[in-house]
Design an enzyme around this catalytic site. Structure first.
Site, PDB file in Angstrom:
ATOM      1  N   ASP A  68      34.386  46.083  41.162  1.00 57.10           N
ATOM      2  CA  ASP A  68      34.388  45.192  41.154  1.00 57.10           C
ATOM      3  C   ASP A  68      33.705  44.356  42.054  1.00 57.10           C
ATOM      4  O   ASP A  68      33.110  44.805  42.913  1.00 57.10           O
ATOM      5  CB  ASP A  68      35.411  44.236  40.696  1.00 57.10           C
ATOM      6  N   ASN A 137      49.311  40.464  37.211  1.00 54.46           N
ATOM      7  CA  ASN A 137      49.207  39.739  35.530  1.00 54.46           C
ATOM      8  C   ASN A 137      48.828  41.246  35.368  1.00 54.46           C
ATOM      9  O   ASN A 137      48.196  40.991  33.913  1.00 54.46           O
ATOM     10  CB  ASN A 137      47.734  38.546  35.265  1.00 54.46           C
ATOM     11  N   HIS A 139      46.197  42.510  35.539  1.00 53.16           N
ATOM     12  CA  HIS A 139      44.762  43.584  35.666  1.00 53.16           C
ATOM     13  C   HIS A 139      44.183  44.235  36.178  1.00 53.16           C
ATOM     14  O   HIS A 139      44.575  44.718  37.296  1.00 53.16           O
ATOM     15  CB  HIS A 139      43.610  42.165  35.545  1.00 53.16           C
ATOM     16  N   GLU A 144      40.901  39.997  33.377  1.00 52.75           N
ATOM     17  CA  GLU A 144      41.795  39.471  33.036  1.00 52.75           C
ATOM     18  C   GLU A 144      42.006  39.857  31.970  1.00 52.75           C
ATOM     19  O   GLU A 144      41.412  39.514  31.145  1.00 52.75           O
ATOM     20  CB  GLU A 144      41.432  38.268  33.431  1.00 52.75           C
TER      21      GLU A 144
HETATM   22  C1  GLP Z   1      41.926  42.866  43.144  1.00 47.45           C
HETATM   23  C2  GLP Z   1      40.959  43.812  43.026  1.00 47.45           C
HETATM   24  C3  GLP Z   1      41.874  45.088  41.880  1.00 47.45           C
HETATM   25  C4  GLP Z   1      43.256  45.218  42.357  1.00 47.45           C
HETATM   26  C5  GLP Z   1      43.926  44.008  42.127  1.00 47.45           C
HETATM   27  C6  GLP Z   1      45.476  44.251  42.693  1.00 47.45           C
HETATM   28  O1  GLP Z   1      42.305  41.415  42.836  1.00 47.45           O
HETATM   29  N1  GLP Z   1      40.070  43.023  41.327  1.00 47.45           N
HETATM   30  O2  GLP Z   1      40.792  45.899  41.841  1.00 47.45           O
HETATM   31  O3  GLP Z   1      43.748  46.079  42.013  1.00 47.45           O
HETATM   32  O4  GLP Z   1      43.212  42.734  42.778  1.00 47.45           O
HETATM   33  O5  GLP Z   1      45.152  43.628  44.287  1.00 47.45           O
HETATM   34  P1  GLP Z   1      46.211  44.082  45.240  1.00 47.45           P
HETATM   35  O6  GLP Z   1      46.573  45.627  45.259  1.00 47.45           O
HETATM   36  O7  GLP Z   1      45.814  43.725  46.845  1.00 47.45           O
HETATM   37  O8  GLP Z   1      47.701  44.492  44.613  1.00 47.45           O
END
Ligand code: GLP
Length: 264
Positions: A68, A137, A139, A144
């Protein structure tokens, strides 16, 4: 699903990297990696980088596709996923930057960004190994809750919760973009192998929901229950709400030799 519960965050990185390296070797030098940003996969990338430095793994001919990108951040902004992937993946893992792709989050080309990215993935022959983290959440990528379970790469609006979670990377919440371009859940499901890593108590609810709950758009990562080859690697705090934790530990401890991972 293969669920591996590790005793520490660093062990999650070691096991995650061992799994990725094992599949990469089987696929061969032109392996196509799917790479996530966020804090979760950093330990995995660090161990993969160690393997590359030690001559145990060669990714110089590999390609990579990020999950992304934020909308509206210049690509040289330190928090753009383009720059984050360069810093945390491309350089340490010795990838050729010409074969590392990130969705185009520029405002003026947003309408076609999804289709263009899907074309690039298709031209590369699809993703061999998708490395995933998970949002609190549920995702994956930036899909989302209520994302279509069959979605393809497209523009999405971030929830307030995700913007707050990610505000730690910016100087204020106001600076966190409100939109993104993300691979869809259908796109992510097309990867031939997937490795999801998660650590910390803040992920416990999401891990329990996506591993043991019903498949539902309110917990987008739950679609991974339909994936034919998915390994979920978590530490004890992230595993703390799993009803069957003891069973997963027992399965892992008693796995046959051919399923064993070669740790560094
Ligand atoms: C981010 C990314 C995801 C990631 C998630 C968790 O915003 N878009 O690919 O897996 O949220 O992030 P983190 O690993 O920093 O908790």
């Amino acid at each position: 699903m293969e669920i591996i519960i590790c005793s520490s965050e660093s062990q999650v990185g070691e096991v995650g990297a061992a799994k990725v390296a094992q599949i990469a070797r089987k696929v061969g030098p032109a392996v196509v990696l799917g790479v996530a940003t966020g804090g979760s996969p950093l330990a995995t990338y660090r161990v993969l980088a160690e393997r590359v430095r030690a001559g145990n793994l060669d990714l110089s001919q590999a390609s990579a596709f990020a999950l992304d990108e934020y909308v509206g951040l210049p690509i040289d902004h330190p928090q753009s996923y383009f720059d984050t992937i360069r810093r945390t993946v491309t350089e340490p893992l010795g990838l050729d930057p010409n074969r590392v792709h990130v969705p185009d989050g520029s405002l003026d080309r947003l309408e076609s960004a999804g289709d263009r990215y899907e074309d690039l993935i298709r031209q590369a022959g699809g993703v061999d190994i998708q490395i995933l983290g998970i949002g609190s959440n549920g995702h994956i990528g930036f899909n989302e809750p209520t994302s279509s379970l069959n979605s393809r790469t497209r523009h999405k609006t971030l929830t307030d919760g995700t913007r707050k979670d990610n505000a730690r990377f910016f100087s204020s919440l106001d600076e966190v973009p409100t939109g993104c371009v993300t691979q869809g859940l259908g796109t992510i499901m097309d990867a031939r192998h997937s490795v999801l890593v998660a650590t910390g108590e803040a992920k416990a609810r999401a891990i329990a929901a996506i591993v043991e709950g019903p498949i539902m758009a309110m917990w987008p990562g739950s679609i991974l229950q339909m994936h034919p080859d998915i390994t979920v690697v978590v530490d004890e705090p992230a595993a703390s709400k799993l009803i069957q934790a003891d069973y997963y530990k027992h399965v892992y401890a008693d796995r046959p030799d051919w399923q064993k991972l070669e740790l560094l």
